[in-house]
Design an enzyme around this catalytic site. Sequence first.
Site, PDB file in Angstrom:
ATOM      1  N   CYS A   1       0.813  -1.219   0.000  1.00  0.00           N
ATOM      2  CA  CYS A   1       0.000   0.000   0.000  1.00  0.00           C
ATOM      3  C   CYS A   1       0.851   1.277   0.000  1.00  0.00           C
ATOM      4  O   CYS A   1       1.663   1.493   0.901  1.00  0.00           O
ATOM      5  CB  CYS A   1      -0.911  -0.010   1.220  1.00  0.00           C
ATOM      6  SG  CYS A   1      -1.805   1.543   1.447  1.00  0.00           S
TER       7      CYS A   1
ATOM      8  N   LYS B   1     -11.695  -6.481   6.330  1.00  0.00           N
ATOM      9  CA  LYS B   1     -12.530  -5.731   7.284  1.00  0.00           C
ATOM     10  C   LYS B   1     -12.795  -6.527   8.570  1.00  0.00           C
ATOM     11  O   LYS B   1     -13.942  -6.741   8.973  1.00  0.00           O
ATOM     12  CB  LYS B   1     -13.868  -5.301   6.637  1.00  0.00           C
ATOM     13  CG  LYS B   1     -13.749  -4.565   5.314  1.00  0.00           C
ATOM     14  CD  LYS B   1     -13.043  -3.232   5.429  1.00  0.00           C
ATOM     15  CE  LYS B   1     -12.829  -2.589   4.061  1.00  0.00           C
ATOM     16  NZ  LYS B   1     -11.774  -1.556   4.045  1.00  0.00           N
TER      17      LYS B   1
ATOM     18  N   VAL C   1      -5.693   0.876   5.815  1.00  0.00           N
ATOM     19  CA  VAL C   1      -4.304   0.996   6.271  1.00  0.00           C
ATOM     20  C   VAL C   1      -3.688   2.182   5.541  1.00  0.00           C
ATOM     21  O   VAL C   1      -4.093   2.468   4.415  1.00  0.00           O
ATOM     22  CB  VAL C   1      -3.493  -0.296   5.984  1.00  0.00           C
ATOM     23  CG1 VAL C   1      -3.925  -1.412   6.896  1.00  0.00           C
ATOM     24  CG2 VAL C   1      -3.572  -0.731   4.519  1.00  0.00           C
TER      25      VAL C   1
ATOM     26  N   GLU D   1      -5.314   7.834   8.529  1.00  0.00           N
ATOM     27  CA  GLU D   1      -5.041   8.813   7.468  1.00  0.00           C
ATOM     28  C   GLU D   1      -3.525   9.054   7.397  1.00  0.00           C
ATOM     29  O   GLU D   1      -2.921   9.629   8.301  1.00  0.00           O
ATOM     30  CB  GLU D   1      -5.783  10.136   7.657  1.00  0.00           C
ATOM     31  CG  GLU D   1      -7.262  10.033   7.345  1.00  0.00           C
ATOM     32  CD  GLU D   1      -7.521   9.409   5.964  1.00  0.00           C
ATOM     33  OE1 GLU D   1      -6.917   9.844   4.969  1.00  0.00           O
ATOM     34  OE2 GLU D   1      -8.319   8.455   5.877  1.00  0.00           O
ATOM     35  N   SER D   2      -2.945   8.612   6.276  1.00  0.00           N
ATOM     36  CA  SER D   2      -1.485   8.608   6.161  1.00  0.00           C
ATOM     37  C   SER D   2      -0.861   9.976   6.439  1.00  0.00           C
ATOM     38  O   SER D   2       0.159  10.067   7.131  1.00  0.00           O
ATOM     39  CB  SER D   2      -1.075   8.107   4.774  1.00  0.00           C
ATOM     40  OG  SER D   2      -1.731   8.828   3.757  1.00  0.00           O
TER      41      SER D   2
HETATM   42  N1  LIG Z   1      -6.848   8.310   2.791  1.00  0.00           N
HETATM   43  C1  LIG Z   1      -6.270   7.089   3.289  1.00  0.00           C
HETATM   44  C2  LIG Z   1      -6.288   6.020   2.203  1.00  0.00           C
HETATM   45  C3  LIG Z   1      -5.718   4.689   2.669  1.00  0.00           C
HETATM   46  C4  LIG Z   1      -6.111   3.531   1.722  1.00  0.00           C
HETATM   47  O1  LIG Z   1      -6.943   3.665   0.828  1.00  0.00           O
HETATM   48  N2  LIG Z   1      -5.517   2.342   1.975  1.00  0.00           N
HETATM   49  C5  LIG Z   1      -5.919   1.164   1.220  1.00  0.00           C
HETATM   50  C6  LIG Z   1      -4.778   0.223   0.914  1.00  0.00           C
HETATM   51  S1  LIG Z   1      -3.647   0.923  -0.246  1.00  0.00           S
HETATM   52  C7  LIG Z   1      -6.925   0.356   2.029  1.00  0.00           C
HETATM   53  O2  LIG Z   1      -6.774   0.195   3.216  1.00  0.00           O
HETATM   54  N3  LIG Z   1      -7.944  -0.156   1.348  1.00  0.00           N
HETATM   55  C8  LIG Z   1      -9.003  -0.940   1.911  1.00  0.00           C
HETATM   56  C9  LIG Z   1     -10.243  -0.827   1.083  1.00  0.00           C
HETATM   57  O3  LIG Z   1     -10.214  -0.151   0.030  1.00  0.00           O
HETATM   58  O4  LIG Z   1     -11.250  -1.427   1.443  1.00  0.00           O
HETATM   59  C10 LIG Z   1      -4.859   7.395   3.794  1.00  0.00           C
HETATM   60  O5  LIG Z   1      -4.260   8.370   3.320  1.00  0.00           O
HETATM   61  O6  LIG Z   1      -4.377   6.713   4.712  1.00  0.00           O
END
Ligand SMILES: N[C@@H](CCC(=O)N[C@@H](CS)C(=O)NCC(=O)O)C(=O)O
Length: 283
Positions: free
Chosen positions: A38, A65, A78, A96-97
């Site tokens: 990720c 989940k 994540v 939030e990263s």
């Molecule tokens: N805005 C979030 C986005 C994080 C994100 O989208 N992570 C993805 C993995 S790359 C995730 O956990 N996806 C789970 C899903 O889409 O259900 C951040 O900046 O942390």
Amino acid sequence: MGKNVDTSIQGKATGSAAQEVERHSGEHPLKLYAGWFCPFVQRAWIVLVEKKIPYQYIEINPYNKDPDFLALNPRGLVPTLGVPTAQGKDLKPLYESSVICQYLDEAYADESKHGPALLPADPYERARCRLWMDHVATRIVPGFYKLIQHTPQKEFPIERAREELHGHVKTLVREMDSSGGGPWFAGGDFGMVDVMLAPWALRLWLIDHYKPGGFGAPKVGEGGDDEEIWARWRKWLDAVENRESIKATCSVREQYIDVYKRYADDTTNSLVAQATRQGKSLP
Ligand SMILES: N[C@@H](CCC(=O)N[C@@H](CS)C(=O)NCC(=O)O)C(=O)O
């Protein structure tokens, strides 16, 4: 039923990232809930490594989940950071990263242990960095997904997605320091704007791999009127590829090819991909 392209992701880092995971697999009160693949995780991970912050790496598949994970982060994404409480028992979650990265930078501010801060001390310069972090988050990152998820079925040509992404990248590059010769956004100082963008910059080759015409950055001397901008971009990208904290969080290339196929085929149901398909802002 065919295998689910999201939940069946292979669950482990490889290469340098596997060594980093191994070094940080022991119990520690500061926990990074992560997915090796990720790019949002990689932002937080780079900050942990860059600042030599002790932490525990915990690999999870965010597409499953799991209720325990949702209890920490109701968005189910994540990276999620588990911050120890004063009592040392329960964890205080953060997600939030960008928020996590800025928290780590502020909470681990002792320069003798953690090196220089990743955001400048001057309020205007700090705000200006946040402006360009926002540009990365709201323009470049969505543009990356729009291009990699492009298929011949879309109602717009791939050239349009490519030109849009080039435009957003060039807008940022024009803001990069070019006074002292340093490669980073702020010249000699590696900082938060670099951290925000690096994971996607490192994945542009996947667009070259999967999409006709690829990311299509002009080669040396072929940038026409924009040659200077593209030269600055290449200098930045070269520095990114050689930064130790960034290399330490990368798995081997073949593994990304596999995991990004679902984006290239536009078959993933990740929340980022769904938002991209629907033309909405990213989660
Ligand atoms: N805005 C979030 C986005 C994080 C994100 O989208 N992570 C993805 C993995 S790359 C995730 O956990 N996806 C789970 C899903 O889409 O259900 C951040 O900046 O942390």
